[in-house]
Design an enzyme around this catalytic site. Structure first.
Site, PDB file in Angstrom:
ATOM      1  N   SER A 126      -9.541   2.264   2.932  1.00 44.82           N
ATOM      2  CA  SER A 126      -8.663   2.897   2.020  1.00 44.82           C
ATOM      3  C   SER A 126      -7.725   1.991   1.375  1.00 44.82           C
ATOM      4  O   SER A 126      -7.149   2.246   0.050  1.00 44.82           O
ATOM      5  CB  SER A 126      -7.898   3.837   2.781  1.00 44.82           C
ATOM      6  OG  SER A 126      -7.121   3.316   3.685  1.00 44.82           O
ATOM      7  N   SER A 183      -9.918  -0.484   7.084  1.00 45.54           N
ATOM      8  CA  SER A 183      -9.418  -0.366   5.699  1.00 45.54           C
ATOM      9  C   SER A 183      -8.798  -1.484   5.168  1.00 45.54           C
ATOM     10  O   SER A 183      -8.476  -1.525   4.239  1.00 45.54           O
ATOM     11  CB  SER A 183      -8.466   1.144   5.844  1.00 45.54           C
ATOM     12  OG  SER A 183      -9.344   2.167   5.903  1.00 45.54           O
ATOM     13  N   LYS A 200       0.863  -1.311  -0.068  1.00 49.39           N
ATOM     14  CA  LYS A 200      -0.057  -0.187  -0.026  1.00 49.39           C
ATOM     15  C   LYS A 200       0.802   1.294   0.128  1.00 49.39           C
ATOM     16  O   LYS A 200       2.085   1.365   0.793  1.00 49.39           O
ATOM     17  CB  LYS A 200      -1.162   0.145   1.198  1.00 49.39           C
ATOM     18  CG  LYS A 200      -1.883   1.246   1.360  1.00 49.39           C
ATOM     19  CD  LYS A 200      -2.665   0.861   2.381  1.00 49.39           C
ATOM     20  CE  LYS A 200      -3.860   2.119   2.377  1.00 49.39           C
ATOM     21  NZ  LYS A 200      -4.924   2.030   3.562  1.00 49.39           N
TER      22      LYS A 200
END
Length: 482
Positions: free
Chosen positions: A151, A175, A76
């Site tokens: 996210s 998330s 990420k």
């Protein structure tokens, strides 16, 4: 069968017996990314040359090989990687190349996995749909007209699409778990403090936690094994013994005591989502587990408390982005204050500005006691609810998200509705406990996530319960038809 549909241990055996090379694995990853990412948008930065170079070096390696050896992974884009652009999906960091690795990246390098690139996300991890990326949204591999969740939407979508073998995401209020549910993969949020936050660009420091996204529970256990552990560079890192998580995957849940909170099945939870979760309870019953409905009475206040706390911490953490030290700087400012104003106005997106403003207000003189302090008190009550339930039960079982993935743009103009998508995941984040989302079926062709929550630092029981369910169902084998 795709290479990435195989279990991690099977790929490890093939590599060990030289039936498969790391270069072949990496080439398969890069080929799949090239063929599918135009539809999905999971990656922001690729490191094709670096991945191929590392693959060649690993193919020549004659030393010991761990279970993550040679496996292509995505990271990420809020987890810093030395020499590899890390943007947090924000224009503010569009040119940021870190000079060090995050703690988890160092651990993955020690495990000799191969990072192929950085994954798209909501800007500074603020969002629940991955529509807040300042570069481009991510699309759900199951239906590219729908969101992948956020996210960590890029992290979940890349695994679901078979682009990488596993990915790392970060979970502040859900998330990792919510996008895992939307994309039909496994997402684990560890206990707060189990995995180092060193090198994770901070959103809300008392909530952020890094965890793995994989295709099955066994692989999640192996990845967690690799990244868990104390890090003296992170003041919130817990110095606890790390068990052998794989050894807990016995398939036996006879006598396991399951709590089912009624608050997670109320208004706003889709009927088919409820049905899939109740069907999962029947599977546990058939395996000898017992369950009982319980109450977590302060759940209804969790979302409001979370957004006050997270936004307050965000306003503090993001104060460092001022156009002076690093990141994008506005040109030709009139003075220093104008530099701050213009750099932050141009660099941050709408959702980030919204949360900074909310957090600054909650922390301001005259409002601190009424908002931030009150939210902290509510957080204590939420944690106390969990503590009381865990006095009698081993795990808590609930939906991961109230609905399946919604359409792109459907909730973009309604932030409050968007925030409510985290109603099922936020309480575990406030309490700091481990929680995993695993696939438990489909609703109108879209994945549904089953959330299993456990006692602090009892990831072993959470993984055991998830693995046992997975072993008695076929849901984790379903793949999107890209």
């Amino acid at each position: 069968m795709s290479l990435f549909d195989m279990r991690l241990s099977d790929i490890h055996n093939r590599l060990h017996h030289k039936d498969l090379s790391v270069s072949e694995l990496v080439d398969a990853s890069l080929k799949q990314i090239g063929e599918t990412d135009g539809k999905i948008g999971a990656f922001l930065t690729m490191d094709e040359a670096g991945a191929k170079k590392q693959a060649g070096e690993l193919d020549a390696w004659t030393g010991e090989r761990g279970l993550l050896f040679g496996l292509p992974a995505g990271i990420k884009d809020n987890i810093v990687t030395e020499g590899l652009r890390t943007t947090c999906a924000s224009q503010f960091l569009a040119n940021y190349n870190p000079i060090y690795d995050a703690g988890v990246v160092t651990k993955l390098k020690s495990a000799q996995s191969v990072t192929v690139g950085k994954l798209n996300m909501d800007e500074f991890a603020m969002g629940g749909s991955n529509e807040n990326s300042s570069f481009h949204p991510v699309r759900n591999p199951w239906d590219t007209s729908r969101v992948p969740g956020g996210s960590s939407g890029g992290s979940a979508a890349s695994v679901a699409a078979g682009q990488v073998y596993f990915s790392l995401g970060s979970d502040t209020g859900g998330s990792i778990r919510q996008p895992a549910a939307y994309c039909g993969v496994v997402g684990l949020k560890p206990t707060y403090g189990l995995v180092s936050r060193y090198g994770l660009v901070a959103f809300a420091s008392s909530l952020d936690q890094i965890g793995p996204i994989t295709k099955n529970v066994e692989d999640a256990a192996y990845v967690l094994q690799a990244i868990a552990g104390h890090d003296e560079r992170d003041s919130t890192s817990a110095n606890v013994d790390i068990p052998d998580y794989a050894s807990s995957l016995t398939g036996d849940v006879k006598g396991l005591r399951i709590a089912v909170p009624k608050e997670y099945f109320g208004e706003g939870v889709d009927t088919q989502v409820k049905e899939r979760v109740l069907e999962a309870l029947k599977v546990y019953e058939s395996m000898g587990a017992v369950w009982e409905e319980v109450s977590l009475p302060h759940t209804e206040y969790a979302v409001a408390a979370y957004y006050l706390l997270a936004s307050s911490e965000a306003s503090s953490n993001l104060a460092r982005f001022d156009g002076v030290r690093y990141g994008v700087r506005s040109e030709n400012p009139a003075n220093l204050l104008d530099l701050y104003r213009r750099s932050r106005s141009d660099g941050f997106g709408a959702e980030v500005k919204r949360r900074i403003m909310l957090g600054t207000y909650a922390l301001s003189s005259g409002y601190y006691d009424a908002y931030y302090k009150k939210a902290q008190q509510v957080r204590t009550l939420v944690k106390r609810d969990f503590d009381q339930v865990f006095e009698r039960f081993d795990i808590i079982l609930a939906p991961t998200a109230p609905t399946t993935a919604f359409k792109l743009g459907e909730q973009a103009d309604d932030p409050l509705t968007m925030y409510m998508n985290d109603i099922c995941t936020i309480p575990a984040s406030l309490a700091g406990i481990p929680a995993i989302s695993i696939p438990c079926g489909l609703a109108e062709g879209l994945p549904v996530g089953l959330q299993i929550m456990g006692k602090p630092f009892d990831e072993a029981t959470v993984l055991r319960a998830a693995h046992a369910y997975e072993g008695n169902t076929e849901h984790h084998k379903l793949r999107p038809a890209l």
